[in-house]
Design an enzyme around this catalytic site. Structure first.
Site, PDB file in Angstrom:
ATOM      1  N   ASP A  44       0.844  -1.207   0.000  1.00 38.25           N
ATOM      2  CA  ASP A  44       0.000   0.000   0.000  1.00 38.25           C
ATOM      3  C   ASP A  44       0.879   1.257   0.000  1.00 38.25           C
ATOM      4  OD1 ASP A  44       0.878  -0.215   2.593  1.00 38.25           O
ATOM      5  OD2 ASP A  44      -1.092   0.034   3.530  1.00 38.25           O
ATOM      6  N   SER A  45       2.206   1.061   0.028  1.00 36.56           N
ATOM      7  CA  SER A  45       3.143   2.172  -0.204  1.00 36.56           C
ATOM      8  C   SER A  45       2.865   2.805  -1.569  1.00 36.56           C
ATOM      9  CB  SER A  45       4.588   1.665  -0.153  1.00 36.56           C
ATOM     10  OG  SER A  45       4.757   0.520  -0.976  1.00 36.56           O
ATOM     11  N   ASP A  83      -1.100  -6.108  -0.284  1.00 40.59           N
ATOM     12  CA  ASP A  83      -1.430  -5.517   1.021  1.00 40.59           C
ATOM     13  C   ASP A  83      -2.929  -5.311   1.169  1.00 40.59           C
ATOM     14  OD1 ASP A  83       0.819  -5.224   2.568  1.00 40.59           O
ATOM     15  OD2 ASP A  83       1.277  -3.194   1.860  1.00 40.59           O
ATOM     16  N   LYS A 113      -1.046  -9.377   2.867  1.00 39.93           N
ATOM     17  CA  LYS A 113      -0.279  -8.919   4.021  1.00 39.93           C
ATOM     18  C   LYS A 113      -1.125  -7.924   4.795  1.00 39.93           C
ATOM     19  CE  LYS A 113       3.378  -6.005   3.642  1.00 39.93           C
ATOM     20  NZ  LYS A 113       2.910  -4.857   4.450  1.00 39.93           N
ATOM     21  N   GLU A 115      -1.095  -5.450   8.658  1.00 46.30           N
ATOM     22  CA  GLU A 115      -0.246  -4.895   9.708  1.00 46.30           C
ATOM     23  C   GLU A 115      -0.864  -5.114  11.087  1.00 46.30           C
ATOM     24  OE1 GLU A 115       0.527  -0.747   8.864  1.00 46.30           O
ATOM     25  OE2 GLU A 115       1.254  -1.208   6.836  1.00 46.30           O
ATOM     26  N   GLU A 182       9.648  -4.216  10.105  1.00 47.95           N
ATOM     27  CA  GLU A 182      10.064  -2.922   9.528  1.00 47.95           C
ATOM     28  C   GLU A 182      10.652  -2.004  10.591  1.00 47.95           C
ATOM     29  OE1 GLU A 182       7.221  -1.046   6.933  1.00 47.95           O
ATOM     30  OE2 GLU A 182       8.382   0.815   6.843  1.00 47.95           O
TER      31      GLU A 182
HETATM   32  O1  KIV Z   1       3.573  -1.151   1.598  1.00 44.97           O
HETATM   33  C1  KIV Z   1       4.735  -1.561   1.519  1.00 44.97           C
HETATM   34  O2  KIV Z   1       5.458  -1.303   0.554  1.00 44.97           O
HETATM   35  C2  KIV Z   1       5.245  -2.374   2.611  1.00 44.97           C
HETATM   36  C3  KIV Z   1       6.711  -2.631   2.632  1.00 44.97           C
HETATM   37  C4  KIV Z   1       7.411  -1.422   3.081  1.00 44.97           C
HETATM   38  C5  KIV Z   1       7.050  -3.807   3.458  1.00 44.97           C
HETATM   39  O3  KIV Z   1       4.499  -2.763   3.450  1.00 44.97           O
END
Ligand code: KIV
Length: 289
Positions: A44-45, A83, A113, A115, A182
């Site tokens: 989600d970056s 994500d 993924k 968090e 992280e």
């Molecule tokens: O969203 C993302 O790119 C991430 C990485 C930094 C692990 O979660």
């Protein structure tokens, strides 16, 4: 051969480091896949590096589905992980399963993924029970930027380090197949990687993790809004792109590009006939007025 979450587990067992990079589009995913990167994370970056938001919080399920579909099309061998964005899994367990299911069913992700630690274990269990592999994410969890008070190193104090350990064990026990760590001290990440049976993938967590992940715009110097200490420049592609754009603009303005070799040909006779017909019609039109 197509990598799966089993590949990551085998790599930990064999002591073979896992390589993961973020990817958000077809062409980049294809390049990474051809380079032999084990796992592509549609992080989600993308909210920050692709869409220009100042955090990952505005990212929607639709954004994630759109980019995951593109990455899946470019990933022949690499495992694709997507994500779950902010508020797509925190509110209810049912919602978490539904949204994880969309990333797999509609976009083709092989794992999701999310968090958080003990507070998201019910979601990890339920998604896992729906046969969707889950990767956890602890330490600096960007979706909690407001609660954490910024993008800072985590786990330096006794309480925080103990909480990380307990959360990591809980996430593993809930069924997570791997864990992203992280921005935590390297020696703590190394020890957690020994204690856990699932692979750890570090970003700003030192060399002792079972694998590494970076945001590709960071490693290629394409994004300068944030520059964390843990990022290494693996190629000044951002600078190269800027120079190339400037050269292009300059050549267009000076008439250097496109040159003969970039231009399609037509039989001169054909063009002459078209021109002649046009001139005759226009000549007639002029005489009519
Ligand atoms: O969203 C993302 O790119 C991430 C990485 C930094 C692990 O979660």
């Amino acid at each position: 051969m197509k990598n799966t979450v089993m590949t990551l587990q085998r790599q930990k067992r064999d002591g073979e480091k896992i390589t993961m990079l973020t990817a958000y589009d077809y062409s980049t995913a294809k390049l990474m896949d051809k380079a032999g990167i084990n796992c592509l994370l549609v992080g989600d970056s993308l909210g920050m590096v692709m869409l220009g938001y100042d955090s990952t919080l505005p990212v929607t399920m639709e954004d994630m589905l759109h980019h995951t579909k593109a990455v899946v099309r470019g990933a022949e061998n690499a495992l694709v992980v997507a994500d779950l964005p902010f508020m797509s899994y925190q509110v209810t367990v049912e919602g978490a399963v539904k949204n994880a299911g969309r990333l797999v069913k509609e976009a083709g992700a092989q794992a999701v993924k999310l968090e958080g630690g003990r507070e998201v274990c019910p979601q990890i269990k339920a998604i896992t029970q729906a046969s969707i592999p889950v990767i956890g994410h602890l330490g600096l969890t960007p979706q909690s930027v407001n609660a954490l008070g910024g993008y800072k190193v985590q786990g330096r104090e006794i309480d925080a380090a103990e909480k990380l350990l307990e959360d990591a064990l809980a996430v593993q026990n809930a069924g997570a197949v791997a864990l992203v760590l992280e921005c935590i001290p390297g020696s703590l990440a190394e020890w957690l990687s020994e204690v856990l049976t699932i692979p750890t993938i570090g970003i700003g967590a030192g060399a002792g993790c079972d694998g590494q992940v970076l945001v590709y715009q960071d490693m290629l110097a394409m994004y300068s809004d944030l520059s964390p200490k843990f990022v290494k420049n693996f190629g000044s592609i951002g600078e190269l792109m800027k120079e190339s754009f400037m050269t292009y603009a300059n050549e267009v303005k000076k008439g250097i590009f496109p040159a003969v070799e970039h231009t399609y040909k037509i039989d001169q006779e054909v063009l002459d006939k078209v021109k002649k017909k046009y001139e005759e019609e226009h000549h007639d039109n002029r005489n009519d007025h």
